[in-house]
Motif scaffolding. Structure first.
Motif, mmCIF file in Angstrom:
data_model
loop_
_atom_site.group_PDB
_atom_site.id
_atom_site.type_symbol
_atom_site.label_atom_id
_atom_site.label_comp_id
_atom_site.label_asym_id
_atom_site.label_seq_id
_atom_site.Cartn_x
_atom_site.Cartn_y
_atom_site.Cartn_z
ATOM 1 N N GLU A 1 35.223 21.567 -5.510
ATOM 2 C CA GLU A 1 34.399 20.363 -5.693
ATOM 3 C C GLU A 1 35.170 19.269 -6.415
ATOM 4 O OE1 GLU A 1 30.044 18.870 -7.368
ATOM 5 O OE2 GLU A 1 30.538 21.009 -7.355
ATOM 6 N N ASN A 2 35.932 19.640 -7.430
ATOM 7 C CA ASN A 2 36.701 18.645 -8.172
ATOM 8 C C ASN A 2 37.692 17.924 -7.260
ATOM 9 O OD1 ASN A 2 39.463 18.218 -9.969
ATOM 10 N ND2 ASN A 2 37.603 17.628 -11.052
ATOM 11 N N LEU A 3 38.371 18.676 -6.403
ATOM 12 C CA LEU A 3 39.330 18.062 -5.486
ATOM 13 C C LEU A 3 38.621 17.163 -4.488
ATOM 14 C CD1 LEU A 3 42.127 17.664 -4.286
ATOM 15 C CD2 LEU A 3 41.784 19.772 -2.972
ATOM 16 N N MET A 4 37.520 17.625 -3.910
ATOM 17 C CA MET A 4 36.801 16.818 -2.920
ATOM 18 C C MET A 4 36.281 15.520 -3.545
ATOM 19 S SD MET A 4 37.036 18.295 -0.001
ATOM 20 C CE MET A 4 38.629 18.943 -0.501
ATOM 21 N N THR A 5 35.834 15.595 -4.784
ATOM 22 C CA THR A 5 35.343 14.397 -5.470
ATOM 23 C C THR A 5 36.454 13.354 -5.586
ATOM 24 O OG1 THR A 5 33.735 15.712 -6.723
ATOM 25 C CG2 THR A 5 34.291 13.537 -7.596
ATOM 26 N N LYS A 6 37.649 13.796 -5.916
ATOM 27 C CA LYS A 6 38.792 12.882 -6.015
ATOM 28 C C LYS A 6 39.162 12.307 -4.654
ATOM 29 C CE LYS A 6 40.810 15.249 -10.024
ATOM 30 N NZ LYS A 6 41.944 16.085 -10.513
ATOM 31 N N LEU A 7 39.133 13.145 -3.624
ATOM 32 C CA LEU A 7 39.506 12.670 -2.292
ATOM 33 C C LEU A 7 38.496 11.665 -1.750
ATOM 34 C CD1 LEU A 7 40.811 15.935 -0.555
ATOM 35 C CD2 LEU A 7 42.085 14.238 -1.890
ATOM 36 N N VAL A 8 37.226 11.892 -2.025
ATOM 37 C CA VAL A 8 36.192 10.946 -1.593
ATOM 38 C C VAL A 8 36.396 9.597 -2.279
ATOM 39 C CG1 VAL A 8 33.720 10.419 -1.747
ATOM 40 C CG2 VAL A 8 34.476 12.670 -0.948
ATOM 41 N N ALA A 9 36.751 9.613 -3.552
ATOM 42 C CA ALA A 9 37.000 8.364 -4.279
ATOM 43 C C ALA A 9 38.188 7.614 -3.698
ATOM 44 C CB ALA A 9 37.233 8.668 -5.759
ATOM 45 N N ILE A 10 39.239 8.355 -3.346
ATOM 46 C CA ILE A 10 40.413 7.712 -2.726
ATOM 47 C C ILE A 10 40.034 7.135 -1.367
ATOM 48 C CG2 ILE A 10 42.730 8.117 -1.791
ATOM 49 C CD1 ILE A 10 43.050 10.298 -3.949
ATOM 50 N N ARG A 11 39.259 7.885 -0.589
ATOM 51 C CA ARG A 11 38.845 7.407 0.731
ATOM 52 C C ARG A 11 38.044 6.114 0.622
ATOM 53 N NH1 ARG A 11 39.297 9.243 6.162
ATOM 54 N NH2 ARG A 11 37.909 7.923 7.393
ATOM 55 N N LYS A 12 37.143 6.023 -0.346
ATOM 56 C CA LYS A 12 36.354 4.806 -0.535
ATOM 57 C C LYS A 12 37.260 3.612 -0.836
ATOM 58 C CE LYS A 12 32.042 6.997 -2.018
ATOM 59 N NZ LYS A 12 31.085 7.231 -3.141
ATOM 60 N N THR A 13 38.298 3.858 -1.617
ATOM 61 C CA THR A 13 39.231 2.776 -1.914
ATOM 62 C C THR A 13 40.017 2.362 -0.674
ATOM 63 O OG1 THR A 13 39.488 3.566 -4.191
ATOM 64 C CG2 THR A 13 41.209 2.114 -3.333
ATOM 65 N N VAL A 14 40.500 3.343 0.073
ATOM 66 C CA VAL A 14 41.261 3.058 1.295
ATOM 67 C C VAL A 14 40.416 2.296 2.297
ATOM 68 C CG1 VAL A 14 42.351 4.136 3.309
ATOM 69 C CG2 VAL A 14 42.834 5.013 1.020
ATOM 70 N N ASN A 15 39.132 2.621 2.384
ATOM 71 C CA ASN A 15 38.234 1.968 3.344
ATOM 72 C C ASN A 15 38.035 0.482 3.070
ATOM 73 O OD1 ASN A 15 37.838 4.337 4.744
ATOM 74 N ND2 ASN A 15 35.840 4.790 3.844
ATOM 75 N N GLN A 16 38.408 0.049 1.866
ATOM 76 C CA GLN A 16 38.255 -1.367 1.519
ATOM 77 C C GLN A 16 39.355 -2.238 2.113
ATOM 78 O OE1 GLN A 16 37.870 -1.729 -2.745
ATOM 79 N NE2 GLN A 16 36.314 -0.122 -2.864
ATOM 80 N N PHE A 17 40.382 -1.613 2.631
ATOM 81 C CA PHE A 17 41.538 -2.380 3.118
ATOM 82 C C PHE A 17 41.596 -2.359 4.642
ATOM 83 C CE2 PHE A 17 42.611 -0.982 -1.169
ATOM 84 C CZ PHE A 17 43.070 -2.168 -1.735
#
Length: 272
Positions: A256-272
């Motif tokens: 869960e900890n890893l997935m939470t971090k990956l989801v946060a990175i994905r949200k940032t990437v989606n902004q570009f």
């Protein structure tokens, strides 16, 4: 392919990467259900489209005395039970043409192992079932060469094909991930990064594959940052005693900890 074509897949409008995850091999019903329940709780919470993974048979072990399975039909029925109990799609590896037809009766996605992805008859057999086909890139192949494997599936009038990068051989006993290959393969098909197999250390003298699970988070973060469509991770509640690939699996407690971090990175990437 559009991941909407994977039966029962959820959270497809979340903007997240999709996930293929589970144990390396189906060791029994209790362990499969336990891992599936935990992963489904995490992916529902984080709105990650999820496919449960488990090999019904391990036909490519280094040593003849290594664990290869609990019985083909028994393992496939466990995968079917996971799917029906939790309403989740499933994926498993196949190794022969006969495996394709048999496994297609129980699972939603047929996976072609990296060592076998050049085997035309096997790829065609998988494609002809009408199931989604996941083609693992051979450790010996260039990203560009995967377009030919993809085309074999398309030529069978099956548009539901994805490719998975599981690392490239670096010498005899190590692997690396060339992230340049992800956008290259995305030109041909939906692309997944197999994080845990990319960290294997194969061809050990003991006949048991090693690994670097300490690097799982690093490789996974990089894959999401590059823009990969999906992530593949093998996990277990007791990797040290898993019957296959325990040396490179992620402990279920850390998932869960890893997935939470990956989801946060994905949200940032989606902004570009």
């Amino acid at each position: 392919m559009n991941i909407h074509h994977i039966p029962q897949i959820k959270h497809t409008e979340s903007g997240n990467f999709f996930l293929l995850a589970g144990p390396c091999a189906i060791e029994g019903e209790e362990m499969a259900m336990r891992i599936a329940e935990k992963l489904i709780g995490i992916t529902d919470k984080l709105e990650i489209p999820f496919v449960f993974k488990g090999s019904f048979k391990k036909a490519n072990r280094s040593r003849i005395d290594s664990f290869s399975g609990i019985g083909d039909e028994k393992a496939l029925k466990i995968l079917e039970k996971v799917s029906k109990t939790f309403g989740v799609p499933t994926v498993t590896d196949i190794h022969t043409n006969d495996d394709a037809e048999m496994a297609a009766q129980y699972v939603d996605v047929l996976q072609i192992p990296a060592f076998l992805v050049r085997q035309t008859d096997l790829v065609v057999a998988a494609a002809n079932t009408g199931r989604v086909v996941n083609l693992k890139k051979g450790q010996f192949m260039s990203p560009e060469s995967m377009k030919h494997a993809v085309q074999k599936v398309l030529d069978c009038n099956n548009q539901n094909v994805m490719v998975t990068d599981r690392g490239t051989m670096f010498g005899y006993q190590d692997m690396i991930v060339d992230f340049r290959g992800i956008p290259t393969m995305q030109q041909y098909a939906t692309t997944v990064l197999d994080v845990t197999h990319s960290l294997q250390q194969p061809n050990q003298t003991a006949g048991v594959t090693g690994g670097r699970p300490d690097m799982i988070e690093t490789i996974a973060k990089a894959g999401i940052a590059v823009g990969v469509d999906g992530i593949f991770i093998e996990t277990h509640f007791d990797p040290a005693n898993a019957k296959s690939d325990g040396a490179n699996m992620l402990h279920l407690d850390y998932f869960e900890n890893l997935m939470t971090k990956l989801v946060a990175i994905r949200k940032t990437v989606n902004q570009f």
